[in-house]
Design a protein around this motif. Sequence first.
Motif, short mmCIF file in Angstrom:
data_model
loop_
_atom_site.label_atom_id
_atom_site.label_comp_id
_atom_site.label_asym_id
_atom_site.label_seq_id
_atom_site.Cartn_x
_atom_site.Cartn_y
_atom_site.Cartn_z
N LYS A 128 40.38 -32.54 -3.51
CA LYS A 128 39.48 -32.16 -4.89
C LYS A 128 38.88 -30.67 -4.66
O LYS A 128 38.62 -29.85 -5.63
CB LYS A 128 38.44 -33.39 -5.11
CG LYS A 128 39.08 -34.72 -5.42
CD LYS A 128 37.97 -35.48 -6.03
CE LYS A 128 37.01 -36.14 -4.92
NZ LYS A 128 35.81 -36.82 -5.49
N SER A 129 38.32 -30.39 -3.34
CA SER A 129 37.76 -29.31 -3.37
C SER A 129 38.61 -27.92 -3.63
O SER A 129 38.33 -27.03 -4.19
CB SER A 129 37.07 -28.91 -1.72
OG SER A 129 36.07 -29.94 -1.62
N ALA A 130 39.82 -28.31 -3.19
CA ALA A 130 40.78 -26.93 -3.16
C ALA A 130 41.22 -26.98 -4.66
O ALA A 130 41.38 -25.92 -5.11
CB ALA A 130 41.84 -27.48 -2.23
N LEU A 131 41.37 -28.16 -5.39
CA LEU A 131 41.75 -28.07 -6.66
C LEU A 131 40.64 -27.37 -7.56
O LEU A 131 40.86 -26.47 -8.31
CB LEU A 131 41.96 -29.42 -7.17
CG LEU A 131 42.61 -29.55 -8.62
CD1 LEU A 131 43.94 -29.18 -8.85
CD2 LEU A 131 42.59 -31.19 -8.89
N VAL B 153 30.98 -27.00 -16.97
CA VAL B 153 32.10 -27.99 -16.49
C VAL B 153 31.65 -29.45 -16.96
O VAL B 153 30.44 -29.63 -16.92
CB VAL B 153 31.94 -28.17 -15.08
CG1 VAL B 153 33.13 -29.13 -14.71
CG2 VAL B 153 32.62 -26.73 -14.60
N LEU B 154 32.59 -30.23 -17.50
CA LEU B 154 32.48 -31.70 -17.76
C LEU B 154 33.03 -32.49 -16.57
O LEU B 154 34.24 -32.22 -16.35
CB LEU B 154 33.14 -32.04 -19.02
CG LEU B 154 33.09 -33.55 -19.61
CD1 LEU B 154 31.73 -34.03 -19.74
CD2 LEU B 154 34.27 -33.70 -20.74
N ASP B 155 32.30 -33.22 -15.99
CA ASP B 155 32.99 -34.11 -14.88
C ASP B 155 32.96 -35.39 -15.49
O ASP B 155 32.00 -36.15 -15.59
CB ASP B 155 31.93 -34.16 -13.53
CG ASP B 155 32.41 -34.89 -12.47
OD1 ASP B 155 33.29 -35.59 -12.66
OD2 ASP B 155 31.89 -34.54 -11.35
N LEU B 156 34.31 -35.72 -15.78
CA LEU B 156 34.48 -37.11 -16.45
C LEU B 156 34.79 -38.10 -15.56
O LEU B 156 35.62 -38.14 -14.91
CB LEU B 156 35.78 -36.60 -17.39
CG LEU B 156 36.47 -37.63 -18.51
CD1 LEU B 156 35.18 -38.08 -19.35
CD2 LEU B 156 37.30 -37.25 -19.19
N GLY B 157 33.79 -38.99 -15.58
CA GLY B 157 34.10 -40.11 -14.54
C GLY B 157 33.41 -39.73 -13.40
O GLY B 157 34.12 -40.00 -12.15
N CYS B 158 32.16 -39.01 -13.44
CA CYS B 158 31.87 -38.30 -11.97
C CYS B 158 31.32 -39.51 -10.80
O CYS B 158 31.00 -38.95 -9.82
CB CYS B 158 30.57 -37.87 -12.54
SG CYS B 158 29.05 -38.95 -13.30
N GLY B 159 31.22 -40.75 -11.25
CA GLY B 159 30.91 -41.68 -10.25
C GLY B 159 29.56 -41.47 -9.68
O GLY B 159 28.46 -41.01 -10.62
N CYS C 196 38.53 -34.44 -13.85
CA CYS C 196 38.78 -35.92 -14.08
C CYS C 196 39.16 -36.60 -12.80
O CYS C 196 40.39 -36.53 -12.82
CB CYS C 196 39.51 -36.19 -15.43
SG CYS C 196 39.59 -37.95 -15.55
N GLN C 197 38.44 -36.88 -11.88
CA GLN C 197 38.95 -37.12 -10.62
C GLN C 197 39.14 -38.88 -10.16
O GLN C 197 38.13 -39.31 -10.19
CB GLN C 197 38.18 -36.61 -9.47
CG GLN C 197 38.07 -34.88 -9.69
CD GLN C 197 39.32 -34.24 -9.50
OE1 GLN C 197 40.29 -34.53 -9.09
NE2 GLN C 197 39.13 -32.99 -10.12
N ILE D 132 41.65 -30.65 -15.43
CA ILE D 132 42.25 -30.74 -13.95
C ILE D 132 41.82 -32.20 -13.82
O ILE D 132 40.84 -32.87 -13.90
CB ILE D 132 41.78 -29.88 -13.13
CG1 ILE D 132 40.22 -29.97 -12.90
CG2 ILE D 132 42.06 -28.17 -13.62
CD1 ILE D 132 39.50 -28.99 -11.66
N GLY D 133 42.62 -33.03 -12.89
CA GLY D 133 42.25 -34.33 -12.39
C GLY D 133 43.42 -34.69 -11.32
O GLY D 133 44.35 -33.83 -10.86
N THR D 134 43.01 -35.86 -10.86
CA THR D 134 43.92 -36.53 -9.92
C THR D 134 44.14 -37.93 -10.23
O THR D 134 42.98 -38.52 -10.78
CB THR D 134 43.07 -36.54 -8.30
OG1 THR D 134 41.76 -37.01 -8.69
CG2 THR D 134 43.16 -35.41 -7.80
N THR D 135 45.35 -38.44 -10.23
CA THR D 135 45.45 -39.80 -10.77
C THR D 135 46.70 -40.28 -9.95
O THR D 135 47.52 -39.55 -9.30
CB THR D 135 45.77 -39.75 -12.25
OG1 THR D 135 45.41 -41.08 -12.80
CG2 THR D 135 47.07 -39.09 -12.64
N PRO D 136 46.94 -41.65 -9.67
CA PRO D 136 47.79 -42.21 -9.10
C PRO D 136 49.29 -41.78 -9.73
O PRO D 136 49.42 -41.72 -10.78
CB PRO D 136 47.67 -43.68 -9.04
CG PRO D 136 46.08 -43.88 -9.17
CD PRO D 136 45.81 -42.77 -10.25
#
Length: 317
Positions: A54-57, A75-81, A157-158, A189-193
């Motif tokens: 995530k840091s690199a992305l 920045v919008l952190d969508l699903g920031c936890g 959206c991580q 940008i995001g990460t998802t399975p």
Amino acid sequence: RKSDALDPPAKKSCTSEGHGSAVAAHYNELQECGLKERSQSRIFYLRNFNNWMKSALIGEFLDRVRQKNRRNITVLDLGCGKGGDLLKWKKGRIDKLVCTDIAEVSVQQCEQRYSDMKARNHREYTFEAEFVTADATKELLFEKLTNPDLTFDICSCQFVYHYSFETYEQADTMLRNACERLCPGGYFIGTTPDGFELVKRLEASDTNSFGNDVYSVTFQEKGNYPLFGCQYDFKLEGVVNVPEFLVYFPVLVEMAKKYKMKLIYKRTFKEFFEEKVKNDEQKMLLRKMQALEQYPSAPNSTLVSNNEEDYEHARNL
Ligand code: SAM
């Protein structure tokens, strides 16, 4: 985001059915544990590796925004936890962050973490922040912002977007929240399975399930993969145990066109890792974040994924 005019606003969807409340309850109940406890967890390295990804992305896309001479980066952190990425935004020297999540307790903890971070670093500049509890698959976030006309350079959206693939409407509303208020030239940008990897592993298994002693993924059946609502249960050592939905990436890419988005970058975890680790600074960060040893494999991914072999390289660095 391409710089065309916005679509007219779509009709707001606001049903409260589906898995949203179970997901919120699950994340609300998750306890924050201390560093010592975390370092003893069997998924310590996996978590660190995901954090490094995530840091690199985030770093890569903040650089791209800066190359466009953008000022006042928002920045919008969508699903920031609980605010796991707050420090990354601080290091990235952004100006404003909107943190939003369906889980109210997580949003409160995120806000507390931000206040603590600000107090700890009171001599340094810390970005402004706003915190919003909302189901991003059913509510329009902008209606809840102090300034409803706010626009974003990046929506991040991580490990969240897959919760939206329960129905087309939910996936569309989340995309709308992610993309509609991006500035021209802004990034989602995001990460998802990785849906392909999940199905590949399922098809290779003798049962409806696969995994190891650290994680498991269980589908209801094999061979039937609807585009939306294709549910599986994901369990990872006390971290996640909630229903998730398969994301068929080409559909996401098509759907995003409605919001004038064009796919410019997609990597599996393995590809991303191999690309980034060539950079000495990133390699050092990997070491510093203790992301290099014995992490078990789970099919988490980014716009990007991982698999069994992905970590071999890291182990051997
Ligand atoms: N992005 C954070 C991170 O990387 O540390 C948290 C990731 S956690 C795996 C998934 C998050 O998605 C949870 O905080 C959960 O509450 C949130 N989430 C799930 N469904 C959501 C929805 N419909 N709207 C907003 N947030 C949602």
